[in-house]
Design a protein around this motif. Structure first.
Motif, mmCIF file in Angstrom:
data_model
loop_
_atom_site.group_PDB
_atom_site.id
_atom_site.type_symbol
_atom_site.label_atom_id
_atom_site.label_comp_id
_atom_site.label_asym_id
_atom_site.label_seq_id
_atom_site.Cartn_x
_atom_site.Cartn_y
_atom_site.Cartn_z
ATOM 1 N N ASN A 127 23.991 29.263 60.755
ATOM 2 C CA ASN A 127 25.334 28.942 60.266
ATOM 3 C C ASN A 127 26.344 30.058 60.557
ATOM 4 O OD1 ASN A 127 24.074 30.623 58.347
ATOM 5 N ND2 ASN A 127 25.421 29.873 56.733
ATOM 6 N N LEU A 128 25.885 31.239 60.993
ATOM 7 C CA LEU A 128 26.787 32.339 61.322
ATOM 8 C C LEU A 128 26.979 32.512 62.834
ATOM 9 C CD1 LEU A 128 25.611 34.993 58.710
ATOM 10 C CD2 LEU A 128 27.532 33.383 58.545
ATOM 11 N N ARG A 129 26.222 31.779 63.631
ATOM 12 C CA ARG A 129 26.370 31.863 65.086
ATOM 13 C C ARG A 129 27.668 31.176 65.507
ATOM 14 N NH1 ARG A 129 20.323 29.607 66.254
ATOM 15 N NH2 ARG A 129 19.241 31.296 65.169
ATOM 16 N N PRO A 130 28.307 31.678 66.564
ATOM 17 C CA PRO A 130 29.534 31.010 67.021
ATOM 18 C C PRO A 130 29.209 29.624 67.574
ATOM 19 C CG PRO A 130 28.855 32.716 68.574
ATOM 20 C CD PRO A 130 27.945 32.830 67.388
ATOM 21 N N TYR B 73 18.674 34.741 73.454
ATOM 22 C CA TYR B 73 17.759 35.558 72.661
ATOM 23 C C TYR B 73 18.500 36.403 71.619
ATOM 24 C CZ TYR B 73 13.979 38.725 71.436
ATOM 25 O OH TYR B 73 13.046 39.433 70.747
ATOM 26 N N LYS B 74 19.633 36.987 71.999
ATOM 27 C CA LYS B 74 20.410 37.826 71.082
ATOM 28 C C LYS B 74 20.877 37.046 69.849
ATOM 29 C CE LYS B 74 22.511 40.964 74.429
ATOM 30 N NZ LYS B 74 23.809 41.352 74.986
ATOM 31 N N LEU B 75 21.263 35.798 70.053
ATOM 32 C CA LEU B 75 21.797 34.994 68.954
ATOM 33 C C LEU B 75 20.722 34.528 67.984
ATOM 34 C CD1 LEU B 75 24.406 32.825 70.868
ATOM 35 C CD2 LEU B 75 24.867 34.731 69.330
ATOM 36 N N MET B 76 19.473 34.479 68.417
ATOM 37 C CA MET B 76 18.413 33.953 67.562
ATOM 38 C C MET B 76 18.192 34.793 66.306
ATOM 39 S SD MET B 76 17.598 31.179 68.754
ATOM 40 C CE MET B 76 18.103 30.346 70.212
ATOM 41 N N GLY B 77 18.585 36.066 66.324
ATOM 42 C CA GLY B 77 18.452 36.922 65.147
ATOM 43 C C GLY B 77 19.548 36.710 64.118
ATOM 44 N N ILE B 78 20.551 35.909 64.470
ATOM 45 C CA ILE B 78 21.666 35.603 63.564
ATOM 46 C C ILE B 78 21.373 34.273 62.878
ATOM 47 C CG2 ILE B 78 24.148 35.130 63.439
ATOM 48 C CD1 ILE B 78 24.436 36.752 66.046
ATOM 49 N N PRO B 79 21.591 34.159 61.556
ATOM 50 C CA PRO B 79 21.395 32.869 60.891
ATOM 51 C C PRO B 79 22.217 31.776 61.591
ATOM 52 C CG PRO B 79 21.765 34.579 59.257
ATOM 53 C CD PRO B 79 22.022 35.194 60.605
ATOM 54 N N THR C 37 27.848 14.733 68.846
ATOM 55 C CA THR C 37 28.312 16.113 68.814
ATOM 56 C C THR C 37 28.581 16.624 70.215
ATOM 57 O OG1 THR C 37 27.854 18.353 68.010
ATOM 58 C CG2 THR C 37 25.960 17.090 68.831
ATOM 59 N N ASP C 38 29.556 17.482 70.328
ATOM 60 C CA ASP C 38 29.799 18.172 71.598
ATOM 61 C C ASP C 38 29.478 19.661 71.457
ATOM 62 O OD1 ASP C 38 31.906 19.290 70.192
ATOM 63 O OD2 ASP C 38 33.429 18.790 71.674
ATOM 64 N N ASN C 39 28.776 20.042 70.367
ATOM 65 C CA ASN C 39 28.560 21.463 70.124
ATOM 66 C C ASN C 39 27.256 21.748 69.387
ATOM 67 O OD1 ASN C 39 29.183 21.901 67.012
ATOM 68 N ND2 ASN C 39 30.664 20.414 67.798
ATOM 69 N N ALA C 40 26.943 23.044 69.323
ATOM 70 C CA ALA C 40 25.778 23.525 68.585
ATOM 71 C C ALA C 40 26.127 24.886 68.003
ATOM 72 C CB ALA C 40 24.565 23.633 69.507
ATOM 73 N N HIS C 41 25.316 25.350 67.093
ATOM 74 C CA HIS C 41 25.508 26.683 66.519
ATOM 75 C C HIS C 41 24.909 27.716 67.457
ATOM 76 C CE1 HIS C 41 27.277 25.735 62.638
ATOM 77 N NE2 HIS C 41 26.547 24.634 62.672
ATOM 78 N N GLY C 42 25.676 28.127 68.453
ATOM 79 C CA GLY C 42 25.258 29.133 69.408
ATOM 80 C C GLY C 42 24.526 28.568 70.609
ATOM 81 N N ALA C 43 24.650 29.276 71.718
ATOM 82 C CA ALA C 43 23.904 28.937 72.927
ATOM 83 C C ALA C 43 22.456 29.371 72.727
ATOM 84 C CB ALA C 43 24.520 29.653 74.121
ATOM 85 N N SER C 44 21.566 28.900 73.568
ATOM 86 C CA SER C 44 20.155 29.292 73.486
ATOM 87 C C SER C 44 20.004 30.678 74.117
ATOM 88 C CB SER C 44 19.278 28.266 74.198
ATOM 89 O OG SER C 44 19.383 27.023 73.556
#
Length: 107
Positions: A42-45, A34-40, A25-32
């Motif tokens: 599968n919905l993170r960019p 804090y703001k993104l951690m509250g988003i499920p 993989t060259d990707n993940a569901h969102g960067a690490s």
């Protein structure tokens, strides 16, 4: 039974041999972040830390994970179950879950 997921770039060289159940993989569901951690998850960019480059004549063993932003140098061997999170120099033999370089093949 392999899984390859790409949003940036994955380049697999000539004569690369892969075992079963390899994950690249060259990707993940969102960067690490804090703001993104509250988003499920599968919905993170989707976020890429960089491309994956596997150079020529590399042997990738069974159940290896190759993570974003990694280059695997030519003529290397990646042993079964390794998780590759950093660049691997050419002619390296890598083993274990931390992708430890066990030896470099010399002339």
């Amino acid at each position: 039974y392999s899984h390859i997921t790409c949003i940036n770039r994955i380049c697999i060289g000539n004569n690369v041999l892969m075992g079963r159940k390899v994950f690249i993989t060259d990707n993940a569901h969102g960067a690490s972040d804090y703001k993104l951690m509250g988003i499920p998850p599968n919905l993170r960019p989707l976020y890429s830390k960089g491309p994956v480059i596997i150079e020529d004549n590399v042997w990738v063993g069974e159940m290896v994970c190759i993570m974003p932003g990694v280059t695997i140098g030519k003529c290397s061997i990646i042993g079964a179950n390794a998780v590759v999170t950093k660049d691997i120099p050419p002619y390296s033999v890598v083993v274990g879950p931390n992708a430890t370089i066990k030896k470099t093949i010399k002339k």
